[in-house]
Write a protein that holds these residues in place. Structure first.
Motif, PDB file in Angstrom:
ATOM      1  N   ILE A   1       0.830  -1.206   0.000  1.00  0.00           N
ATOM      2  CA  ILE A   1       0.000   0.000   0.000  1.00  0.00           C
ATOM      3  C   ILE A   1       0.864   1.257   0.000  1.00  0.00           C
ATOM      4  O   ILE A   1       0.519   2.264  -0.630  1.00  0.00           O
ATOM      5  CB  ILE A   1      -0.982  -0.025   1.202  1.00  0.00           C
ATOM      6  N   ALA A   2       2.010   1.194   0.671  1.00  0.00           N
ATOM      7  CA  ALA A   2       2.928   2.332   0.628  1.00  0.00           C
ATOM      8  C   ALA A   2       3.464   2.545  -0.785  1.00  0.00           C
ATOM      9  O   ALA A   2       3.621   3.692  -1.237  1.00  0.00           O
ATOM     10  CB  ALA A   2       4.078   2.112   1.605  1.00  0.00           C
ATOM     11  N   PHE A   3       3.739   1.452  -1.490  1.00  0.00           N
ATOM     12  CA  PHE A   3       4.214   1.541  -2.873  1.00  0.00           C
ATOM     13  C   PHE A   3       3.186   2.239  -3.755  1.00  0.00           C
ATOM     14  O   PHE A   3       3.525   3.113  -4.569  1.00  0.00           O
ATOM     15  CB  PHE A   3       4.503   0.137  -3.400  1.00  0.00           C
ATOM     16  N   TYR A   4       1.904   1.895  -3.593  1.00  0.00           N
ATOM     17  CA  TYR A   4       0.859   2.534  -4.382  1.00  0.00           C
ATOM     18  C   TYR A   4       0.769   4.037  -4.072  1.00  0.00           C
ATOM     19  O   TYR A   4       0.590   4.858  -4.971  1.00  0.00           O
ATOM     20  CB  TYR A   4      -0.490   1.875  -4.109  1.00  0.00           C
ATOM     21  N   PHE A   5       0.889   4.396  -2.814  1.00  0.00           N
ATOM     22  CA  PHE A   5       0.808   5.810  -2.451  1.00  0.00           C
ATOM     23  C   PHE A   5       2.021   6.587  -2.967  1.00  0.00           C
ATOM     24  O   PHE A   5       1.907   7.770  -3.307  1.00  0.00           O
ATOM     25  CB  PHE A   5       0.677   5.973  -0.935  1.00  0.00           C
ATOM     26  N   ILE A   6       3.164   5.945  -3.026  1.00  0.00           N
ATOM     27  CA  ILE A   6       4.337   6.605  -3.599  1.00  0.00           C
ATOM     28  C   ILE A   6       4.106   6.880  -5.075  1.00  0.00           C
ATOM     29  O   ILE A   6       4.448   7.962  -5.591  1.00  0.00           O
ATOM     30  CB  ILE A   6       5.594   5.735  -3.382  1.00  0.00           C
ATOM     31  N   LEU A   7       3.500   5.918  -5.784  1.00  0.00           N
ATOM     32  CA  LEU A   7       3.178   6.138  -7.190  1.00  0.00           C
ATOM     33  C   LEU A   7       2.194   7.290  -7.358  1.00  0.00           C
ATOM     34  O   LEU A   7       2.333   8.125  -8.268  1.00  0.00           O
ATOM     35  CB  LEU A   7       2.594   4.862  -7.800  1.00  0.00           C
ATOM     36  N   ILE A   8       1.192   7.361  -6.481  1.00  0.00           N
ATOM     37  CA  ILE A   8       0.227   8.458  -6.543  1.00  0.00           C
ATOM     38  C   ILE A   8       0.914   9.794  -6.290  1.00  0.00           C
ATOM     39  O   ILE A   8       0.641  10.799  -6.966  1.00  0.00           O
ATOM     40  CB  ILE A   8      -0.902   8.226  -5.527  1.00  0.00           C
ATOM     41  N   THR A   9       1.825   9.819  -5.327  1.00  0.00           N
ATOM     42  CA  THR A   9       2.538  11.051  -5.017  1.00  0.00           C
ATOM     43  C   THR A   9       3.381  11.512  -6.195  1.00  0.00           C
ATOM     44  O   THR A   9       3.406  12.709  -6.539  1.00  0.00           O
ATOM     45  CB  THR A   9       3.438  10.849  -3.781  1.00  0.00           C
ATOM     46  N   LEU A  10       4.053  10.580  -6.841  1.00  0.00           N
ATOM     47  CA  LEU A  10       4.853  10.934  -8.016  1.00  0.00           C
ATOM     48  C   LEU A  10       3.964  11.445  -9.148  1.00  0.00           C
ATOM     49  O   LEU A  10       4.314  12.416  -9.834  1.00  0.00           O
ATOM     50  CB  LEU A  10       5.657   9.718  -8.480  1.00  0.00           C
ATOM     51  N   ALA A  11       2.809  10.809  -9.343  1.00  0.00           N
ATOM     52  CA  ALA A  11       1.885  11.247 -10.396  1.00  0.00           C
ATOM     53  C   ALA A  11       1.344  12.639 -10.101  1.00  0.00           C
ATOM     54  O   ALA A  11       1.267  13.494 -10.997  1.00  0.00           O
ATOM     55  CB  ALA A  11       0.747  10.245 -10.540  1.00  0.00           C
ATOM     56  N   LEU A  12       0.960  12.896  -8.844  1.00  0.00           N
ATOM     57  CA  LEU A  12       0.450  14.213  -8.478  1.00  0.00           C
ATOM     58  C   LEU A  12       1.519  15.286  -8.648  1.00  0.00           C
ATOM     59  O   LEU A  12       1.239  16.393  -9.132  1.00  0.00           O
ATOM     60  CB  LEU A  12      -0.057  14.206  -7.034  1.00  0.00           C
ATOM     61  N   THR A  13       2.750  14.964  -8.242  1.00  0.00           N
ATOM     62  CA  THR A  13       3.836  15.930  -8.390  1.00  0.00           C
ATOM     63  C   THR A  13       4.072  16.271  -9.850  1.00  0.00           C
ATOM     64  O   THR A  13       4.289  17.438 -10.208  1.00  0.00           O
ATOM     65  CB  THR A  13       5.125  15.368  -7.764  1.00  0.00           C
ATOM     66  N   TRP A  14       3.997  15.274 -10.719  1.00  0.00           N
ATOM     67  CA  TRP A  14       4.203  15.510 -12.151  1.00  0.00           C
ATOM     68  C   TRP A  14       3.055  16.326 -12.750  1.00  0.00           C
ATOM     69  O   TRP A  14       3.289  17.292 -13.483  1.00  0.00           O
ATOM     70  CB  TRP A  14       4.322  14.168 -12.867  1.00  0.00           C
ATOM     71  N   ILE A  15       1.808  15.954 -12.420  1.00  0.00           N
ATOM     72  CA  ILE A  15       0.652  16.668 -12.974  1.00  0.00           C
ATOM     73  C   ILE A  15       0.608  18.111 -12.483  1.00  0.00           C
ATOM     74  O   ILE A  15       0.426  19.051 -13.275  1.00  0.00           O
ATOM     75  CB  ILE A  15      -0.651  15.939 -12.604  1.00  0.00           C
ATOM     76  N   PHE A  16       0.790  18.299 -11.189  1.00  0.00           N
ATOM     77  CA  PHE A  16       0.764  19.658 -10.651  1.00  0.00           C
ATOM     78  C   PHE A  16       1.972  20.459 -11.128  1.00  0.00           C
ATOM     79  O   PHE A  16       1.909  21.681 -11.234  1.00  0.00           O
ATOM     80  CB  PHE A  16       0.720  19.617  -9.120  1.00  0.00           C
ATOM     81  N   GLY A  17       3.078  19.780 -11.410  1.00  0.00           N
ATOM     82  CA  GLY A  17       4.225  20.473 -11.984  1.00  0.00           C
ATOM     83  C   GLY A  17       3.940  21.010 -13.370  1.00  0.00           C
ATOM     84  O   GLY A  17       4.371  22.114 -13.731  1.00  0.00           O
ATOM     85  N   LEU A  18       3.199  20.240 -14.175  1.00  0.00           N
ATOM     86  CA  LEU A  18       2.807  20.724 -15.503  1.00  0.00           C
ATOM     87  C   LEU A  18       1.907  21.949 -15.394  1.00  0.00           C
ATOM     88  O   LEU A  18       2.051  22.916 -16.157  1.00  0.00           O
ATOM     89  CB  LEU A  18       2.087  19.616 -16.273  1.00  0.00           C
ATOM     90  N   VAL A  19       0.959  21.904 -14.445  1.00  0.00           N
ATOM     91  CA  VAL A  19       0.085  23.060 -14.240  1.00  0.00           C
ATOM     92  C   VAL A  19       0.897  24.263 -13.771  1.00  0.00           C
ATOM     93  O   VAL A  19       0.658  25.403 -14.187  1.00  0.00           O
ATOM     94  CB  VAL A  19      -1.023  22.726 -13.225  1.00  0.00           C
ATOM     95  N   ASN A  20       1.878  24.013 -12.907  1.00  0.00           N
ATOM     96  CA  ASN A  20       2.716  25.101 -12.413  1.00  0.00           C
ATOM     97  C   ASN A  20       3.514  25.750 -13.543  1.00  0.00           C
ATOM     98  O   ASN A  20       3.670  26.979 -13.578  1.00  0.00           O
ATOM     99  CB  ASN A  20       3.664  24.561 -11.332  1.00  0.00           C
ATOM    100  N   LYS A  21       4.010  24.941 -14.464  1.00  0.00           N
ATOM    101  CA  LYS A  21       4.721  25.510 -15.616  1.00  0.00           C
ATOM    102  C   LYS A  21       3.793  26.353 -16.462  1.00  0.00           C
ATOM    103  O   LYS A  21       4.186  27.399 -16.987  1.00  0.00           O
ATOM    104  CB  LYS A  21       5.324  24.381 -16.458  1.00  0.00           C
ATOM    105  N   ARG A  22       2.557  25.898 -16.604  1.00  0.00           N
ATOM    106  CA  ARG A  22       1.579  26.661 -17.375  1.00  0.00           C
ATOM    107  C   ARG A  22       1.273  27.991 -16.708  1.00  0.00           C
ATOM    108  O   ARG A  22       1.159  29.037 -17.369  1.00  0.00           O
ATOM    109  CB  ARG A  22       0.305  25.832 -17.521  1.00  0.00           C
ATOM    110  N   LEU A  23       1.147  27.984 -15.393  1.00  0.00           N
ATOM    111  CA  LEU A  23       0.842  29.215 -14.669  1.00  0.00           C
ATOM    112  C   LEU A  23       1.990  30.214 -14.719  1.00  0.00           C
ATOM    113  O   LEU A  23       1.768  31.428 -14.665  1.00  0.00           O
ATOM    114  CB  LEU A  23       0.509  28.895 -13.205  1.00  0.00           C
ATOM    115  N   ASN A  24       3.225  29.703 -14.817  1.00  0.00           N
ATOM    116  CA  ASN A  24       4.407  30.568 -14.785  1.00  0.00           C
ATOM    117  C   ASN A  24       5.079  30.692 -16.151  1.00  0.00           C
ATOM    118  O   ASN A  24       6.250  31.059 -16.235  1.00  0.00           O
ATOM    119  CB  ASN A  24       5.431  30.024 -13.777  1.00  0.00           C
ATOM    120  N   ARG A  25       4.342  30.399 -17.214  1.00  0.00           N
ATOM    121  CA  ARG A  25       4.946  30.384 -18.545  1.00  0.00           C
ATOM    122  C   ARG A  25       5.423  31.764 -18.998  1.00  0.00           C
ATOM    123  O   ARG A  25       6.298  31.860 -19.868  1.00  0.00           O
ATOM    124  CB  ARG A  25       3.942  29.842 -19.562  1.00  0.00           C
ATOM    125  N   HIS A  26       4.887  32.829 -18.399  1.00  0.00           N
ATOM    126  CA  HIS A  26       5.240  34.182 -18.831  1.00  0.00           C
ATOM    127  C   HIS A  26       6.440  34.745 -18.080  1.00  0.00           C
ATOM    128  O   HIS A  26       6.930  35.822 -18.415  1.00  0.00           O
ATOM    129  CB  HIS A  26       4.052  35.126 -18.614  1.00  0.00           C
TER     130      HIS A  26
END
Length: 279
Positions: free
Chosen positions: A237-262
């Protein structure tokens, strides 16, 4: 039984599809991953919908807290204080006990031309009652994050908007809100990660699971109780949550790049993984 057959039998068991009887002995590693992964359907459900509803509520709470009207500001301040000041598990317990006190058959809502009966028994179920608690909890934390970003908006941005003749809703939508998101997004990313991890507390709350088939921690506890070996199920279960954390970090990182693109490269805020073990 092959791993593929195990996936077919138990892959969607947490939502009532597939084999109803759990394996009793001779548990394989595949059964651990499949059944615990099946339970993550509910963790995803709680996390995604609480994050979605809580995001909009948090924006409203942040704006209300920044209001000069005390009738608007004080309820927002107390909402944030109560949900940030009390443990999430206690909130689950109090919410369940409160929902149980409501009439189980519902109550009549007169509309003038007709009367409808509002169902209340659903509130005592995990899929709705626990979701409400998670939504309110994350809205309080995210609301404070957005409120801090609202107070950190550079005055030059607001003065520039005033110079262009913007005021009210157009100024907030086109100038203030994008800046709030850009400033608050790294902190909000950590809140989103914690929210998904907090979904495990639903297992310990009083809210009953769907057809007695629960989330990932339900199956991890089942394996641990049957084998008396917590070092197999809980790392899964810890392994699954680590995967979720990595996925969230990647997705929110893409949104962050979009917000700071200027912004220039050296001024862009980067998303960093900062595990929050307790709060």
């Amino acid at each position: 039984m092959s791993c593929y057959q195990t996936l077919l039998d138990y892959g969607l068991r947490s939502i009532g599809i597939g084999e109803r009887l759990l394996p009793k002995s001779d548990f394989t590693l595949c059964e651990h991953f499949v059944l615990i992964g099946s339970g993550f359907v509910w963790n995803f459900y709680f996390g995604i919908f609480a994050l979605m509803f809580g995001f909009f509520l948090a924006n409203a709470v942040a704006v209300a807290k920044a209001s000069h009207n005390p009738w608007v500001r004080k309820p927002a301040e107390w909402f944030i204080f109560i949900f940030r000041g009390s443990p999430l598990f206690i909130q689950f317990f109090l919410a369940y006990e409160s929902f149980v006190l409501l009439p189980r058959v519902g109550f009549d809502l007169p509309l003038g031309f007709t009367t409808i009966t509002v169902e209340t028994s659903w509130l005592t179920k995990a899929w709705l009652g626990a979701l409400i608690v998670l939504t309110l909890n994350t809205a309080a934390y995210a609301g404070e994050i957005f409120y801090g970003a609202l107070n950190s908006i550079p005055k030059g941005d607001i003065e520039a908007a005033d110079a262009y003749g913007m005021s009210g809703w157009p100024r907030f939508r086109r100038v203030m809100w994008p800046t709030i998101m850009r400033l608050a997004w790294p902190g909000y990313t950590n809140e989103a990660i914690f929210l998904f991890q907090a979904t495990t507390l639903v297992f310990f709350s009083g809210f009953p699971a769907f057809r007695q088939q629960g989330d990932a921690l339900y199956y991890a506890s089942y394996f641990s109780a049957k084998t008396f070996n917590p070092f197999m199920a809980y790392p899964v279960i810890a392994f699954y949550f680590i995967l979720i954390t990595l996925a969230l970090t990647w997705i929110f990182g893409l949104v962050n790049k979009r917000l700071n693109r200027h912004l220039p490269q050296n001024l862009k805020a980067r998303i960093r993984l900062r595990p929050q073990l307790i709060r």
